[in-house]
Motif scaffolding. Structure first.
Motif, PDB file in Angstrom:
ATOM      1  N   PHE A 125       0.837  -1.204   0.000  1.00 13.74           N
ATOM      2  CA  PHE A 125       0.000   0.000   0.000  1.00 13.74           C
ATOM      3  C   PHE A 125       0.871   1.252   0.000  1.00 13.74           C
ATOM      4  CE2 PHE A 125      -3.571  -2.428   2.405  1.00 13.74           C
ATOM      5  CZ  PHE A 125      -3.939  -3.065   1.244  1.00 13.74           C
ATOM      6  N   ALA A 126       1.975   1.223   0.757  1.00 17.57           N
ATOM      7  CA  ALA A 126       2.887   2.372   0.789  1.00 17.57           C
ATOM      8  C   ALA A 126       3.459   2.631  -0.604  1.00 17.57           C
ATOM      9  CB  ALA A 126       4.007   2.122   1.799  1.00 17.57           C
ATOM     10  N   GLN A 127       3.807   1.563  -1.320  1.00 12.96           N
ATOM     11  CA  GLN A 127       4.339   1.723  -2.671  1.00 12.96           C
ATOM     12  C   GLN A 127       3.287   2.278  -3.624  1.00 12.96           C
ATOM     13  OE1 GLN A 127       7.085  -1.597  -3.965  1.00 12.96           O
ATOM     14  NE2 GLN A 127       6.236  -2.477  -2.079  1.00 12.96           N
ATOM     15  N   LEU A 128       2.070   1.766  -3.528  1.00 12.99           N
ATOM     16  CA  LEU A 128       1.000   2.271  -4.389  1.00 12.99           C
ATOM     17  C   LEU A 128       0.682   3.727  -4.067  1.00 12.99           C
ATOM     18  CD1 LEU A 128      -1.293  -0.872  -4.464  1.00 12.99           C
ATOM     19  CD2 LEU A 128      -0.108   0.139  -6.416  1.00 12.99           C
ATOM     20  N   TYR A 129       0.683   4.084  -2.772  1.00 11.94           N
ATOM     21  CA  TYR A 129       0.462   5.471  -2.378  1.00 11.94           C
ATOM     22  C   TYR A 129       1.534   6.366  -2.992  1.00 11.94           C
ATOM     23  CZ  TYR A 129       0.182   9.667   0.461  1.00 11.94           C
ATOM     24  OH  TYR A 129       0.102  10.973   0.872  1.00 11.94           O
ATOM     25  N   ALA A 130       2.794   5.930  -2.905  1.00 13.84           N
ATOM     26  CA  ALA A 130       3.906   6.713  -3.458  1.00 13.84           C
ATOM     27  C   ALA A 130       3.776   6.862  -4.967  1.00 13.84           C
ATOM     28  CB  ALA A 130       5.235   6.050  -3.106  1.00 13.84           C
ATOM     29  N   ALA A 131       3.380   5.796  -5.652  1.00 14.98           N
ATOM     30  CA  ALA A 131       3.234   5.857  -7.107  1.00 14.98           C
ATOM     31  C   ALA A 131       2.139   6.840  -7.508  1.00 14.98           C
ATOM     32  CB  ALA A 131       2.919   4.464  -7.661  1.00 14.98           C
ATOM     33  N   ARG A 132       1.095   6.921  -6.708  1.00 15.84           N
ATOM     34  CA  ARG A 132      -0.030   7.822  -7.005  1.00 15.84           C
ATOM     35  C   ARG A 132       0.214   9.246  -6.526  1.00 15.84           C
ATOM     36  NH1 ARG A 132      -5.158   4.034  -5.233  1.00 15.84           N
ATOM     37  NH2 ARG A 132      -4.725   2.317  -6.684  1.00 15.84           N
ATOM     38  N   ASN A 133       1.113   9.427  -5.574  1.00 12.32           N
ATOM     39  CA  ASN A 133       1.356  10.743  -4.946  1.00 12.32           C
ATOM     40  C   ASN A 133       2.845  11.044  -4.878  1.00 12.32           C
ATOM     41  OD1 ASN A 133      -1.527  11.345  -3.755  1.00 12.32           O
ATOM     42  ND2 ASN A 133      -1.069   9.212  -3.257  1.00 12.32           N
ATOM     43  N   PRO A 134       3.535  11.074  -6.014  1.00 14.08           N
ATOM     44  CA  PRO A 134       4.999  11.223  -5.973  1.00 14.08           C
ATOM     45  C   PRO A 134       5.483  12.501  -5.299  1.00 14.08           C
ATOM     46  CG  PRO A 134       4.169  11.509  -8.211  1.00 14.08           C
ATOM     47  CD  PRO A 134       3.023  11.028  -7.370  1.00 14.08           C
ATOM     48  N   GLY A 135       4.715  13.567  -5.344  1.00 13.59           N
ATOM     49  CA  GLY A 135       5.130  14.810  -4.713  1.00 13.59           C
ATOM     50  C   GLY A 135       5.017  14.798  -3.199  1.00 13.59           C
ATOM     51  N   LYS A 136       4.325  13.795  -2.644  1.00 17.19           N
ATOM     52  CA  LYS A 136       4.127  13.735  -1.197  1.00 17.19           C
ATOM     53  C   LYS A 136       5.025  12.706  -0.516  1.00 17.19           C
ATOM     54  CE  LYS A 136       0.065  14.501   0.453  1.00 17.19           C
ATOM     55  NZ  LYS A 136      -1.316  14.344   0.885  1.00 17.19           N
ATOM     56  N   VAL A 137       5.772  11.944  -1.321  1.00 19.95           N
ATOM     57  CA  VAL A 137       6.567  10.855  -0.763  1.00 19.95           C
ATOM     58  C   VAL A 137       8.030  11.036  -1.146  1.00 19.95           C
ATOM     59  CG1 VAL A 137       6.892   8.359  -0.704  1.00 19.95           C
ATOM     60  CG2 VAL A 137       4.588   9.297  -0.858  1.00 19.95           C
ATOM     61  N   ARG A 138       8.891  11.078  -0.135  1.00 22.68           N
ATOM     62  CA  ARG A 138      10.329  11.181  -0.380  1.00 22.68           C
ATOM     63  C   ARG A 138      10.969   9.818  -0.556  1.00 22.68           C
ATOM     64  NH1 ARG A 138      11.915  14.327   4.618  1.00 22.68           N
ATOM     65  NH2 ARG A 138      13.197  12.482   4.670  1.00 22.68           N
ATOM     66  N   GLY A 139      10.301   8.779  -0.064  1.00 21.90           N
ATOM     67  CA  GLY A 139      10.823   7.422  -0.185  1.00 21.90           C
ATOM     68  C   GLY A 139       9.876   6.439   0.458  1.00 21.90           C
ATOM     69  N   VAL A 140      10.109   5.167   0.181  1.00 20.16           N
ATOM     70  CA  VAL A 140       9.292   4.094   0.750  1.00 20.16           C
ATOM     71  C   VAL A 140      10.220   3.042   1.333  1.00 20.16           C
ATOM     72  CG1 VAL A 140       7.682   2.205   0.220  1.00 20.16           C
ATOM     73  CG2 VAL A 140       7.383   4.434  -0.865  1.00 20.16           C
ATOM     74  N   ILE A 141       9.889   2.584   2.520  1.00 21.21           N
ATOM     75  CA  ILE A 141      10.559   1.437   3.122  1.00 21.21           C
ATOM     76  C   ILE A 141       9.487   0.360   3.211  1.00 21.21           C
ATOM     77  CG2 ILE A 141      11.772   0.522   5.128  1.00 21.21           C
ATOM     78  CD1 ILE A 141      12.521   3.482   5.776  1.00 21.21           C
TER      79      ILE A 141
END
Length: 184
Positions: A125-141
């Protein structure tokens, strides 16, 4: 008498320093309203907008509190888990809600770009969130995440009311009224 090795001493010293740093970090607790009467319980370590958002685990806040050394970290319980609102309506459960909840938690604290940490299902879910909101995510663990695809996960059957909820209700009813949340 047991001999303390250099490695053991270094490990104990690091653990003590992390515990001291965590003890000095301001802690805030509360709820983030995400709509439809659902509120997500959170525990925030540090000041300012979170630099790290940890999904589905306020219970991990104590062992992972060292992550807050010099930064702001928010841990939250996902819908229907921990101290967040119990959700019985299948329409309020599922992948899209979980992904939107990450954004709601982030927005609650100012919406600054952050690293999102999740494991298992929430790692995906964190990865999908990042893919949909690239400006809000600096990285995913992501630890042991699901695949980066909506299918087949979007088609998974939702929880339905029935014996599982009845068993939970019976269990919770059997606990003394003064039992703290996580112990319950």
């Amino acid at each position: 008498m047991a001999r303390i090795t250099t490695r053991t001493f270094a490990w104990l010293a690091a653990l003590l320093l992390a515990a001291c740093a965590a003890a000095q970090t301001p802690i805030e607790e509360g709820y983030v309203p995400v709509g439809d009467g659902v509120e997500l319980y959170y525990r925030k370590y540090g000041a300012g907008a979170p630099e790290l958002v940890v999904t589905n685990q306020v219970a991990a806040a104590v062992p992972l509190s060292g992550l807050a050394d010099g930064r702001s970290v928010v841990f939250y319980d996902t819908r229907g888990r921990g101290l967040s609102t119990m959700v019985r309506d299948p329409e309020l459960l599922g992948m899209e809600h979980e992904i939107a909840d990450i954004g709601a938690v982030q927005d609650h604290f100012g919406g600054e770009p952050a690293v999102v940490l999740g494991w298992s299902l929430w790692g995906g879910f964190a990865q999908l969130y990042a893919a949909r909101n690239p400006g809000k995510v600096r990285g995913v663990i992501a630890f042991g995440p699901i695949e980066l695809a909506a299918e087949p996960y979007a088609g998974m059957p939702m929880l339905k009311s029935g014996p599982d909820f009845e068993a939970l209700d019976a269990y919770w009813a059997s606990l003394p009224e003064n039992t703290p949340g996580y112990e319950a």
